[in-house]
Motif scaffolding. Structure first.
Motif, PDB file in Angstrom:
ATOM      1  N   LEU A  31      -1.628 -13.634  -6.823  1.00 25.09           N
ATOM      2  CA  LEU A  31      -1.981 -12.442  -7.597  1.00 25.09           C
ATOM      3  C   LEU A  31      -3.075 -12.732  -8.622  1.00 25.09           C
ATOM      4  CD1 LEU A  31       1.642 -11.096  -8.169  1.00 25.09           C
ATOM      5  CD2 LEU A  31       0.001 -10.400  -6.403  1.00 25.09           C
ATOM      6  N   THR A  32      -4.116 -11.920  -8.589  1.00 22.37           N
ATOM      7  CA  THR A  32      -5.226 -12.001  -9.541  1.00 22.37           C
ATOM      8  C   THR A  32      -5.186 -10.748 -10.411  1.00 22.37           C
ATOM      9  OG1 THR A  32      -6.719 -10.817  -8.070  1.00 22.37           O
ATOM     10  CG2 THR A  32      -6.653 -13.226  -7.844  1.00 22.37           C
ATOM     11  N   ASP A  33      -6.089 -10.673 -11.365  1.00 20.63           N
ATOM     12  CA  ASP A  33      -6.169  -9.488 -12.210  1.00 20.63           C
ATOM     13  C   ASP A  33      -6.421  -8.243 -11.364  1.00 20.63           C
ATOM     14  OD1 ASP A  33      -6.341  -8.178 -14.871  1.00 20.63           O
ATOM     15  OD2 ASP A  33      -8.424  -7.837 -14.243  1.00 20.63           O
ATOM     16  N   ALA A  34      -7.340  -8.339 -10.417  1.00 28.09           N
ATOM     17  CA  ALA A  34      -7.660  -7.188  -9.558  1.00 28.09           C
ATOM     18  C   ALA A  34      -6.463  -6.788  -8.695  1.00 28.09           C
ATOM     19  CB  ALA A  34      -8.866  -7.503  -8.674  1.00 28.09           C
ATOM     20  N   LEU A  35      -5.751  -7.756  -8.131  1.00 30.82           N
ATOM     21  CA  LEU A  35      -4.569  -7.454  -7.324  1.00 30.82           C
ATOM     22  C   LEU A  35      -3.477  -6.823  -8.178  1.00 30.82           C
ATOM     23  CD1 LEU A  35      -5.761  -9.820  -5.216  1.00 30.82           C
ATOM     24  CD2 LEU A  35      -3.467  -9.502  -4.350  1.00 30.82           C
ATOM     25  N   LEU A  36      -3.277  -7.342  -9.389  1.00 32.01           N
ATOM     26  CA  LEU A  36      -2.250  -6.777 -10.269  1.00 32.01           C
ATOM     27  C   LEU A  36      -2.595  -5.348 -10.679  1.00 32.01           C
ATOM     28  CD1 LEU A  36      -1.401  -9.857 -12.506  1.00 32.01           C
ATOM     29  CD2 LEU A  36       0.130  -8.733 -10.886  1.00 32.01           C
ATOM     30  N   THR A  37      -3.860  -5.097 -10.940  1.00 35.67           N
ATOM     31  CA  THR A  37      -4.286  -3.742 -11.304  1.00 35.67           C
ATOM     32  C   THR A  37      -4.020  -2.773 -10.162  1.00 35.67           C
ATOM     33  OG1 THR A  37      -5.949  -4.597 -12.827  1.00 35.67           O
ATOM     34  CG2 THR A  37      -6.272  -2.344 -12.025  1.00 35.67           C
ATOM     35  N   ARG A  38      -4.377  -3.167  -8.942  1.00 38.92           N
ATOM     36  CA  ARG A  38      -4.144  -2.306  -7.775  1.00 38.92           C
ATOM     37  C   ARG A  38      -2.655  -2.175  -7.493  1.00 38.92           C
ATOM     38  NH1 ARG A  38      -4.401   1.992  -5.126  1.00 38.92           N
ATOM     39  NH2 ARG A  38      -4.691   1.845  -2.885  1.00 38.92           N
ATOM     40  N   LYS A  84       8.053  -2.707  -2.456  1.00 34.95           N
ATOM     41  CA  LYS A  84       7.542  -3.932  -1.846  1.00 34.95           C
ATOM     42  C   LYS A  84       6.744  -3.642  -0.580  1.00 34.95           C
ATOM     43  CE  LYS A  84      10.575  -7.666  -2.881  1.00 34.95           C
ATOM     44  NZ  LYS A  84      11.727  -8.433  -2.380  1.00 34.95           N
ATOM     45  N   ALA A  85       7.248  -2.770   0.273  1.00 32.90           N
ATOM     46  CA  ALA A  85       6.583  -2.491   1.545  1.00 32.90           C
ATOM     47  C   ALA A  85       5.224  -1.832   1.334  1.00 32.90           C
ATOM     48  CB  ALA A  85       7.465  -1.607   2.430  1.00 32.90           C
ATOM     49  N   VAL A  86       5.179  -0.815   0.511  1.00 28.46           N
ATOM     50  CA  VAL A  86       3.927  -0.077   0.312  1.00 28.46           C
ATOM     51  C   VAL A  86       2.906  -0.944  -0.417  1.00 28.46           C
ATOM     52  CG1 VAL A  86       2.868   1.955  -0.755  1.00 28.46           C
ATOM     53  CG2 VAL A  86       5.064   2.167   0.421  1.00 28.46           C
ATOM     54  N   SER A  87       3.335  -1.655  -1.449  1.00 28.04           N
ATOM     55  CA  SER A  87       2.384  -2.495  -2.181  1.00 28.04           C
ATOM     56  C   SER A  87       1.862  -3.618  -1.291  1.00 28.04           C
ATOM     57  CB  SER A  87       3.010  -3.060  -3.460  1.00 28.04           C
ATOM     58  OG  SER A  87       4.097  -3.907  -3.174  1.00 28.04           O
ATOM     59  N   ARG A  92      -2.451  -6.339   1.070  1.00 29.06           N
ATOM     60  CA  ARG A  92      -2.897  -7.179   2.187  1.00 29.06           C
ATOM     61  C   ARG A  92      -4.090  -6.533   2.887  1.00 29.06           C
ATOM     62  NH1 ARG A  92       0.130 -11.573   3.405  1.00 29.06           N
ATOM     63  NH2 ARG A  92      -0.903 -11.730   5.401  1.00 29.06           N
ATOM     64  N   LYS A  93      -4.119  -5.228   2.967  1.00 29.15           N
ATOM     65  CA  LYS A  93      -5.226  -4.524   3.622  1.00 29.15           C
ATOM     66  C   LYS A  93      -6.510  -4.605   2.780  1.00 29.15           C
ATOM     67  CE  LYS A  93      -6.399   0.126   5.215  1.00 29.15           C
ATOM     68  NZ  LYS A  93      -5.931   1.513   5.260  1.00 29.15           N
ATOM     69  N   GLU A  94      -6.390  -4.375   1.485  1.00 32.13           N
ATOM     70  CA  GLU A  94      -7.561  -4.296   0.622  1.00 32.13           C
ATOM     71  C   GLU A  94      -8.064  -5.648   0.115  1.00 32.13           C
ATOM     72  OE1 GLU A  94      -6.648  -1.401  -2.423  1.00 32.13           O
ATOM     73  OE2 GLU A  94      -5.885   0.003  -0.917  1.00 32.13           O
ATOM     74  N   PHE A  95      -7.196  -6.662   0.108  1.00 33.36           N
ATOM     75  CA  PHE A  95      -7.582  -7.995  -0.371  1.00 33.36           C
ATOM     76  C   PHE A  95      -7.273  -9.040   0.697  1.00 33.36           C
ATOM     77  CE2 PHE A  95      -6.615  -5.376  -4.052  1.00 33.36           C
ATOM     78  CZ  PHE A  95      -7.654  -5.657  -4.930  1.00 33.36           C
ATOM     79  N   ASP A  96      -7.538  -8.687   1.944  1.00 34.52           N
ATOM     80  CA  ASP A  96      -7.139  -9.500   3.099  1.00 34.52           C
ATOM     81  C   ASP A  96      -7.617 -10.945   3.018  1.00 34.52           C
ATOM     82  OD1 ASP A  96      -5.945  -9.780   5.768  1.00 34.52           O
ATOM     83  OD2 ASP A  96      -8.042 -10.022   6.406  1.00 34.52           O
TER      84      ASP A  96
END
Length: 137
Positions: A31-38, A84-87, A92-96
């Motif tokens: 998890l990065t800042d961008a992943l946590l924000t999304r 968990k499922a939706v996130s 995974r799709k946006e930060f593959d």
């Protein structure tokens, strides 16, 4: 002034909050800042769709904390599974490319989680209040 946390349904008055902690699979620091924000945005939407509200969100590289206000008709396990499922799907799709460096397969989160009810009076006060109820003669 009425308490804004107290909600009403057809046959219920409630004020339910839960503290949830989700850990990444294998406790990988993905998890990065961008992943946590999304992740926060996705989880906020999921909570709203389920009739709840994400009140607080934060995390580190390998876990997230959530404070969710939720309705009594929503089982905690269903809330957790959907969050968990939706996130995982969107992250995974946006930060593959980034996620694949840390994890493989379709998973982002560990299958386990922490959940604690919170808010309201401390248990000792509630216990004392119940003990002091007048039992009819």
């Amino acid at each position: 002034m009425p308490d804004s946390d107290v909600r009403r349904g057809r046959s219920v008055v409630y004020n339910l909050h839960i503290h949830l902690v989700f850990v990444t699979k294998y406790r990988r620091g993905v998890l990065t800042d961008a992943l946590l924000t999304r992740c926060e945005a996705v989880m906020r939407d999921v909570c709203a769709q389920l009739g709840g509200e994400l009140r607080e969100f934060n995390g580190e590289d390998d876990h997230v904390h959530l404070l969710v206000h939720y309705p009594p008709k929503l089982p905690v396990s269903a809330l957790v599974n959907r969050l968990k499922a939706v996130s995982a799907h969107y992250l995974r799709k946006e930060f593959d490319q980034h996620v694949r460096r840390y994890l493989w397969g379709d998973h982002l989160w560990s299958p386990s989680y922490f959940a604690a009810s919170c808010g309201g009076a401390p248990l000792t006060i509630v216990k004392e209040y119940i003990e002091q109820q007048k039992h009819p003669d």
